[in-house]
Design an enzyme around this catalytic site. Sequence first.
Site, PDB file in Angstrom:
ATOM      1  CD  GLU A  33      46.912  59.541  59.167  1.00 53.90           C
ATOM      2  OE1 GLU A  33      47.709  59.717  60.091  1.00 53.90           O
ATOM      3  OE2 GLU A  33      45.688  59.658  59.309  1.00 53.90           O
ATOM      4  CG  ASN A  56      44.739  63.447  64.728  1.00 54.20           C
ATOM      5  OD1 ASN A  56      43.971  64.143  65.388  1.00 54.20           O
ATOM      6  ND2 ASN A  56      44.314  62.481  63.930  1.00 54.20           N
ATOM      7  CE  LYS A 101      44.263  59.427  65.896  1.00 55.39           C
ATOM      8  NZ  LYS A 101      44.302  58.040  65.482  1.00 55.39           N
ATOM      9  N   GLY A 149      46.840  53.623  64.843  1.00 61.18           N
ATOM     10  CA  GLY A 149      46.504  53.233  66.214  1.00 61.18           C
ATOM     11  C   GLY A 149      46.725  51.754  66.514  1.00 61.18           C
ATOM     12  CG  HIS A 157      41.764  60.829  60.680  1.00 60.88           C
ATOM     13  ND1 HIS A 157      41.351  59.641  61.228  1.00 60.88           N
ATOM     14  CD2 HIS A 157      43.074  60.959  60.999  1.00 60.88           C
ATOM     15  CE1 HIS A 157      42.372  59.083  61.869  1.00 60.88           C
ATOM     16  NE2 HIS A 157      43.426  59.872  61.744  1.00 60.88           N
ATOM     17  CD  GLU A 202      40.862  57.688  64.308  1.00 63.59           C
ATOM     18  OE1 GLU A 202      40.764  58.834  64.776  1.00 63.59           O
ATOM     19  OE2 GLU A 202      41.871  56.971  64.476  1.00 63.59           O
ATOM     20  CB  SER A 204      51.852  52.831  64.347  1.00 61.71           C
ATOM     21  OG  SER A 204      50.548  52.389  64.703  1.00 61.71           O
TER      22      SER A 204
HETATM   23  P1  PGA Z   1      48.538  56.914  65.311  1.00 63.21           P
HETATM   24  O1  PGA Z   1      47.461  57.833  64.593  1.00 63.21           O
HETATM   25  O2  PGA Z   1      49.870  57.616  65.232  1.00 63.21           O
HETATM   26  O3  PGA Z   1      48.054  56.759  66.727  1.00 63.21           O
HETATM   27  O4  PGA Z   1      48.583  55.619  64.576  1.00 63.21           O
HETATM   28  C1  PGA Z   1      47.762  58.553  63.434  1.00 63.21           C
HETATM   29  C2  PGA Z   1      46.526  59.252  62.923  1.00 63.21           C
HETATM   30  O5  PGA Z   1      45.432  58.691  63.050  1.00 63.21           O
HETATM   31  O6  PGA Z   1      46.587  60.373  62.396  1.00 63.21           O
END
Ligand code: PGA
Length: 256
Positions: free
Chosen positions: A168, A12, A14, A174, A96, A98, A214
């Site tokens: 998630e 992803n 983003k 993140g 997601h 976010e 992560s």
């Molecule tokens: P990350 O993001 O691996 O940077 O934690 C995962 C995601 O948001 O899909």
Amino acid sequence: MENNRKKLIAGNWKMNKLSSEIGDYVNSLCKLIPTDSETILCVNHVSLENALALTRDTKIEISAQDVSKNMHGAYTGEVSAEMLSDIGVKYCLVGHSERRSYHSESDLDVNIKIKRLLSVGISPIICIGESLELRQKGEAISYTNSQVKTVLEGLSPNELEKCLIAYEPIWAIGTGISATNEEAEEMCREIREYISVLYSKEVAEKILILYGGSMNTKNCEDLLKMENIDGGLIGGASLKTEDFSKIILSAIREQK
Ligand code: PGA
């Protein structure tokens, strides 16, 4: 491995990477992974067509990161499921965290988006996961179960088989703090268990449940060897092909 599910890795990006950077990325990634490894890259809307063209002769599938819940009409700035399908997109992230936190998306919105995508033949990658607060209160499982119930409302077993789920936990996204393999396994197992209650054991055994938050080159092996974790949704660690390819290779090893 005691099941027949494959292990799938999705990156992803983003709001990172320019369309003009995708060619180099794809060339580099293709040199680092076997030609038959199925992988998904979730890219921004304006890069979708270029990404689709650049991966045409590979096993890399391109996913969008969001879709409008509206079909068409006066929704300035939005992109419909039909528009995505028209250019050949096969997957799309929905819900997601976010999108949920910065754009107030609810589980009901996610449910509508899933139906829009399925109606045009796009597989939704459905993101769910609890906050740290809910986890600390011991409510992680009841919360993700309530998410599963709402986002899948009205989907037939056949439709569900076209979906992927990404568990998630919000506190792991993140932050550099991944769930442990036991924590992630427990949640993915519970989600599968609940899907078997809502649908059937057969359907639950087939659906891919990815872990995201992560996941990186150091922890991927431990996470990917778990029975109920069928792959990963990788944010930060998908931006460099060196790291992303290592995670893909690890998934291939665990699949054997
Ligand atoms: P990350 O993001 O691996 O940077 O934690 C995962 C995601 O948001 O899909």
